[in-house]
Scaffold this active site. Sequence first.
Site, PDB file in Angstrom:
ATOM      1  N   ALA A 114     -10.701  -5.271  12.872  1.00  0.00           N
ATOM      2  CA  ALA A 114      -9.634  -5.793  12.010  1.00  0.00           C
ATOM      3  C   ALA A 114      -8.264  -5.367  12.516  1.00  0.00           C
ATOM      4  CB  ALA A 114      -9.842  -5.318  10.574  1.00  0.00           C
ATOM      5  N   LYS A 115      -8.131  -4.120  12.900  1.00  0.00           N
ATOM      6  CA  LYS A 115      -6.837  -3.629  13.382  1.00  0.00           C
ATOM      7  C   LYS A 115      -6.504  -4.210  14.752  1.00  0.00           C
ATOM      8  CE  LYS A 115      -5.439  -0.947   9.994  1.00  0.00           C
ATOM      9  NZ  LYS A 115      -4.204  -1.252   9.238  1.00  0.00           N
TER      10      LYS A 115
ATOM     11  N   ASN B  65       1.395  -2.320   5.358  1.00  0.00           N
ATOM     12  CA  ASN B  65       0.749  -1.018   5.502  1.00  0.00           C
ATOM     13  C   ASN B  65      -0.604  -0.918   4.802  1.00  0.00           C
ATOM     14  OD1 ASN B  65       0.767   2.136   5.703  1.00  0.00           O
ATOM     15  ND2 ASN B  65       0.587   1.698   3.518  1.00  0.00           N
TER      16      ASN B  65
ATOM     17  N   SER C 249      -3.595   0.408  14.237  1.00  0.00           N
ATOM     18  CA  SER C 249      -4.297   1.682  14.359  1.00  0.00           C
ATOM     19  C   SER C 249      -4.698   1.860  15.813  1.00  0.00           C
ATOM     20  CB  SER C 249      -5.552   1.713  13.479  1.00  0.00           C
ATOM     21  OG  SER C 249      -6.324   2.875  13.753  1.00  0.00           O
TER      22      SER C 249
ATOM     23  N   TYR D 266     -13.428  -1.797  11.188  1.00  0.00           N
ATOM     24  CA  TYR D 266     -12.020  -1.423  11.024  1.00  0.00           C
ATOM     25  C   TYR D 266     -11.270  -1.604  12.346  1.00  0.00           C
ATOM     26  CZ  TYR D 266      -8.002   1.667   9.962  1.00  0.00           C
ATOM     27  OH  TYR D 266      -6.757   2.197   9.770  1.00  0.00           O
TER      28      TYR D 266
ATOM     29  N   GLY E 245       0.814  -1.217   0.000  1.00  0.00           N
ATOM     30  CA  GLY E 245       0.000   0.000   0.000  1.00  0.00           C
ATOM     31  C   GLY E 245       0.841   1.257   0.000  1.00  0.00           C
ATOM     32  N   ALA E 246       1.949   1.224  -0.731  1.00  0.00           N
ATOM     33  CA  ALA E 246       2.940   2.301  -0.646  1.00  0.00           C
ATOM     34  C   ALA E 246       2.844   3.320  -1.772  1.00  0.00           C
ATOM     35  CB  ALA E 246       4.347   1.712  -0.607  1.00  0.00           C
TER      36      ALA E 246
END
Length: 251
Positions: free
Chosen positions: A158-159, A90, A142, A155, A13-14
């Site tokens: 998941a994190k 990421n 996160s 979210y 994801g960069a």
Amino acid sequence: MGKLDHKIAIVTGAGRGIGRGIAEKLAAEGAVVVVTDVDEQSAVHTAKELGGGSDRHVGLRVDVTDRACVTAMVTAVTERFGRIDVLVNNAGWDKVGPFVDSDEADWDRVIKINLYGVLNTTKAVLPIMVGQGHGHVVNLGSDAGRVGSSGEAVYSAAKGGVIAFTKAVAREMARHQVTVNCVCPGPTDTPLFASIGGDNPKLRDALTKAIPLRRLADPSDLANAVAFFASEEASYITGQTVSVSGGLTMS
């Protein structure tokens, strides 16, 4: 001399945002960076912008939810460079809204990208690191996964899974001298943040006032923490979770 000279690093994801900031920092510290993103154009562009010659860094289209795609990428990297020293997980995605109004299709996408994406890439890379007898995995969690975040229930789940996964795999990998750590961003000034309401001046102002250091994070703030965990300076640190949030959350 950089702290990551001659290291081979993959960053998922960069193509933009935090991931791009991480890629830039790792390259500045001497690493050869494999920039992956579901958007091939942004991956290739970012790789070219990292400097060091037109063919030093590599940009590849990779969908972290597709195991075959991830495996092909890891095979290509090992064939070209012979090893993988650093993996930075990421890649992420979110859609904000009350949980009771959420769409189950969005649950699937959030979990596939944020949690399964980490599982897929880590599963593909760890055998290589075990064979080498060294390696550093840095997962982007996160603060939503540490303390919860209104409007981001799935979210957060998941994190939270990423954080727990980090600790478990760190225990399994320690005897192989492979470290696994987690960096948890707070509100960060990125295109993703803008797309989920961060471009609202009232929200930005309220968040800024809530953060003790009185500013949103810049991608470079996260990149500095990731670069530390990816380096030999952190060789005796594993299974740890660090919040980079300007003091918004403390524990």
